[in-house]
Design a protein around this motif. Structure first.
Motif, PDB file in Angstrom:
ATOM      1  N   GLU A 147       0.840  -1.185   0.000  1.00 20.00           N
ATOM      2  CA  GLU A 147       0.000   0.000   0.000  1.00 20.00           C
ATOM      3  C   GLU A 147       0.888   1.253   0.000  1.00 20.00           C
ATOM      4  O   GLU A 147       2.104   1.178   0.164  1.00 20.00           O
ATOM      5  N   GLY A 148       0.246   2.408  -0.197  1.00 23.09           N
ATOM      6  CA  GLY A 148       0.982   3.657  -0.182  1.00 23.09           C
ATOM      7  C   GLY A 148       1.770   3.919  -1.445  1.00 23.09           C
ATOM      8  O   GLY A 148       2.690   4.743  -1.455  1.00 23.09           O
ATOM      9  N   THR A 149       1.432   3.216  -2.524  1.00 25.44           N
ATOM     10  CA  THR A 149       2.125   3.411  -3.797  1.00 25.44           C
ATOM     11  C   THR A 149       1.143   3.932  -4.840  1.00 25.44           C
ATOM     12  O   THR A 149      -0.048   3.605  -4.793  1.00 25.44           O
ATOM     13  N   PRO A 150       1.605   4.716  -5.789  1.00 23.79           N
ATOM     14  CA  PRO A 150       0.714   5.163  -6.866  1.00 23.79           C
ATOM     15  C   PRO A 150       0.394   4.001  -7.800  1.00 23.79           C
ATOM     16  O   PRO A 150       1.126   3.008  -7.861  1.00 23.79           O
ATOM     17  N   ARG A 151      -0.693   4.147  -8.545  1.00 25.11           N
ATOM     18  CA  ARG A 151      -1.107   3.090  -9.462  1.00 25.11           C
ATOM     19  C   ARG A 151      -0.074   2.837 -10.561  1.00 25.11           C
ATOM     20  O   ARG A 151       0.000   1.728 -11.100  1.00 25.11           O
ATOM     21  N   THR A 152       0.691   3.819 -10.872  1.00 28.39           N
ATOM     22  CA  THR A 152       1.692   3.663 -11.935  1.00 28.39           C
ATOM     23  C   THR A 152       3.010   3.103 -11.441  1.00 28.39           C
ATOM     24  O   THR A 152       3.920   2.848 -12.234  1.00 28.39           O
ATOM     25  N   SER A 153       3.117   2.888 -10.124  1.00 26.49           N
ATOM     26  CA  SER A 153       4.379   2.388  -9.577  1.00 26.49           C
ATOM     27  C   SER A 153       4.099   1.461  -8.395  1.00 26.49           C
ATOM     28  O   SER A 153       4.579   1.682  -7.286  1.00 26.49           O
ATOM     29  N   LYS A 154       3.340   0.428  -8.655  1.00 24.70           N
ATOM     30  CA  LYS A 154       2.989  -0.521  -7.596  1.00 24.70           C
ATOM     31  C   LYS A 154       4.210  -1.369  -7.242  1.00 24.70           C
ATOM     32  O   LYS A 154       5.055  -1.660  -8.091  1.00 24.70           O
ATOM     33  N   GLN A 155       4.268  -1.780  -5.962  1.00 23.06           N
ATOM     34  CA  GLN A 155       5.422  -2.509  -5.459  1.00 23.06           C
ATOM     35  C   GLN A 155       4.991  -3.807  -4.801  1.00 23.06           C
ATOM     36  O   GLN A 155       3.844  -3.960  -4.384  1.00 23.06           O
ATOM     37  N   GLY A 156       5.916  -4.754  -4.681  1.00 20.82           N
ATOM     38  CA  GLY A 156       5.652  -6.030  -4.050  1.00 20.82           C
ATOM     39  C   GLY A 156       5.947  -7.177  -4.998  1.00 20.82           C
ATOM     40  O   GLY A 156       6.232  -6.982  -6.191  1.00 20.82           O
ATOM     41  N   ALA A 157       5.885  -8.402  -4.482  1.00 22.11           N
ATOM     42  CA  ALA A 157       6.281  -9.583  -5.252  1.00 22.11           C
ATOM     43  C   ALA A 157       5.495  -9.728  -6.552  1.00 22.11           C
ATOM     44  O   ALA A 157       6.067 -10.057  -7.600  1.00 22.11           O
ATOM     45  N   TYR A 158       4.200  -9.465  -6.506  1.00 23.82           N
ATOM     46  CA  TYR A 158       3.389  -9.595  -7.721  1.00 23.82           C
ATOM     47  C   TYR A 158       3.865  -8.637  -8.797  1.00 23.82           C
ATOM     48  O   TYR A 158       4.032  -9.017  -9.965  1.00 23.82           O
ATOM     49  N   TYR A 159       4.111  -7.403  -8.405  1.00 23.86           N
ATOM     50  CA  TYR A 159       4.473  -6.373  -9.377  1.00 23.86           C
ATOM     51  C   TYR A 159       5.937  -6.471  -9.796  1.00 23.86           C
ATOM     52  O   TYR A 159       6.313  -5.969 -10.863  1.00 23.86           O
TER      53      TYR A 159
END
Length: 567
Positions: A181-193
């Protein structure tokens, strides 16, 4: 055709369909002699996506409607008629939900490996030339195992002590490691992304669900000495309740789904949220965090334009176990719209012959958000025992708070069909069982209209009235200290179809009608009349329809003086 991950199964199509039909048949009840209805209990599907081979053609455009879409009507406008039809109809709903609400899941990575120990699970995923790793902790109950397990989002879901006491392990899953969470839609973070790109249009809820599926992959690959591969549940509260709801809908290996206080973006119907005072607006749920897929942004001001709604996500979980828990004391959570989703999805459970496999409970005293509530402990443990341990019967209870009671009849113009086992023609009966779908149980235990469990021996507890061609009979679906949920069945005893019906009943002086569905009432206390809705007035000769209601007031006396008149 599916717009992604169409599996290379064409060469096995004939064999697959035959095996899938047999597998599905093992999950739905046998409709033999009276009293032989078998609960589909602790056997989830073998595949994450049982309908992956279904050829789904999504339309270029869809009509707008303020009413809930019909879960029984295919994209091409035809209605399903058999239980086996549900497999590919569900696949259509899944595709619509991915395209318009959540985004793509990417459910079949090229490689998933990992380890399972008594204290933790590691997950390694490789796909499209990229890799990611995440982990979860394991807390085992007493005993030797192997154990069923409940994946708890962020350690923040159903009462973990109650889960362990029921005999299931707790897997604490950090969804932020998969989608931050806390990320913009254009720069999502985490294992999936990390694998599918930071600008992926898939929202966090689906990314989190993907992570749950990968945990299940690793459990399936283990030697089975610690955790059982075919007995996994999922739960979470608040934003994690949204996540648990989506995970259960999109992985059919999950035997039991338990979302808690999920709020807008979770269980509550999108069409109902704008009209529910105080509930989190769709635009707020979309913008607060990138929970929902990017495509949903086009519908935050126009939910009527969506070709799908959350009652169909509830239906996607059928016939597997589902226990929905909501809090009516916090307006922001939209519990009224949540109850409509549960009631609508329960119609699919009923059509599949497993009405008791879904439970809903919003009638709670403690208004604290995500509190561990004593009211939920017994049905929670009963659900675990039934769907994860394979013992006992599901709670099959609907306890809807009178403060946030939705009315399904206001949201639909479709009927619930009586689905056959052989693909033959099945007629709609206004949301209730018809003559050949019938009332199950030779002890008077009619199946409930909205998922209530089997009736007590002796069945009708409010007497019968006969004013000519029809009779009305009452049964208690469930009761508690301050009220009860009841059901009245209207049966046509004549030789020709009824065009309309009206039921009269008398409530005790201390009682009042707080909610009613599949009928239109006049009065809420004393002498009450209920007439048919626009879609369930026609009753075939020998057929029956039902309406349900909630009455508040103690003691819980059944209504008397039941009468039925018809034309």
């Amino acid at each position: 055709m599916r717009f992604h991950r169409y599996r290379p199964r064409v060469w096995l199509a004939t064999i697959f369909v035959a095996l899938a039909s047999l597998a599905f048949a093992s999950l739905v009840p046998e409709a033999g002699a009276a009293g032989s209805l078998r609960t589909a209990a602790a056997t989830p599907f073998a595949d994450e996506d049982d309908g992956a081979d279904c050829n789904v053609q999504l339309p270029g455009s869809t009509p707008s409607s303020s009413l809930l879409p019909d879960p029984f009507t295919r994209i091409d406008g035809t209605r399903i008629t058999s239980r086996s039809d549900w497999r590919c109809r569900r696949a259509e709903i899944r595709e619509l939900a991915e395209r318009y609400v959540y985004g793509e899941k990417h459910s079949a990575p090229q490689s998933v490996t990992g380890t399972v120990s008594r204290t933790g699970i590691t997950v390694n995923v490789s796909d499209q030339g990229r890799s990611a790793t995440f982990s979860a902790t394991v807390d085992l109950p007493s005993g030797t195992g192997p154990f069923p397990a409940v994946i708890v989002y962020g350690g923040f879901g159903a009462d973990t002590a109650a889960i362990k006491a029921a005999g299931a392990a707790v897997i604490s899953y950090d969804p932020y490691a998969v989608g931050a969470e806390g990320t913009p839609r254009t720069s999502k973070q985490g294992a999936y992304y990390s694998i599918y790109g930071s600008s992926s249009s898939t929202g966090l809820l689906m990314a989190w669900a993907w992570g749950v599926s990968r945990i299940i992959d690793v459990i399936e690959q283990s030697d089975g000495s610690i955790l059982r591969a075919n007995a996994t549940g999922v739960t979470g509260c608040s934003r994690f309740g949204k996540g648990a709801f989506v995970a259960g809908a999109f992985d059919q290996r999950i035997a039991l789904t338990m979302p808690i206080e999920s709020g807008t973006g979770g269980a509550p119907i999108f069409r109902g949220v704008p009209g529910e005072s105080g509930s989190q607006p769709l635009s707020s749920a979309y913008s607060e965090q990138p929970w929902l897929g990017d495509a949903f942004g086009s519908y935050t001001g126009n939910p009527a334009g969506l070709p799908v709604d959350t009652h169909e996500m509830v239906a996607m979980i059928a016939p597997r176990g589902l226990f929905m828990m909501e809090n009516p004391h916090v307006d922001w959570l939209g519990a009224r719209s949540g109850s409509v989703a549960a009631l609508g999805g329960a119609e699919v459970y009923k059509a599949l012959g497993v009405p008791s496999n879904i439970s809903y409970w919003s009638d709670v005293q403690d208004g604290t958000h995500c509190a561990s509530r004593s009211e939920w402990r017994a049905p929670l443990q009963q659900s675990i025992q039934t769907f994860l341990l394979g013992t006992g019967n599901p709670p099959g209870v609907f306890r809807i708070s009178s403060a946030k009671a939705g009315n399904l009849s206001q949201w639909r113009d479709w009927q619930t069909p009586t689905l056959t086992d052989d693909g033959g023609t099945a007629g709609g009966t206004g949301g209730e069982e018809g003559d050949d779908g019938g009332e199950e149980g030779d002890d008077g235990g009619d199946e409930g209209a909205v998922g209530g469990g089997e009736g007590d021996s002796g069945g009708d507890s409010g007497g019968e009235g006969n004013e000519g061609a029809c009779t009305a009979s009452f049964r208690t679906v469930s009761s508690w200290s301050g009220g009860y949920q009841g059901e009245v069945s209207v049966r046509n005893n004549g030789t020709s179809a009824l065009r309309s019906w009206t039921v009269g009943m008398t409530l005790a002086s201390w009682q009042s009608l707080t909610n009613l569905w599949n009928g239109v009432n006049t009065g809420t206390g004393g002498a009450v009349t209920v007439r048919n809705t626009a879609w369930n007035g026609t009753v075939a000769a020998g057929g029956s329809v039902s309406f349900g209601f909630v009455v508040g007031g103690s003691p819980t006396t059944a209504p008397g003086d039941l009468t039925c008149t018809a034309t």
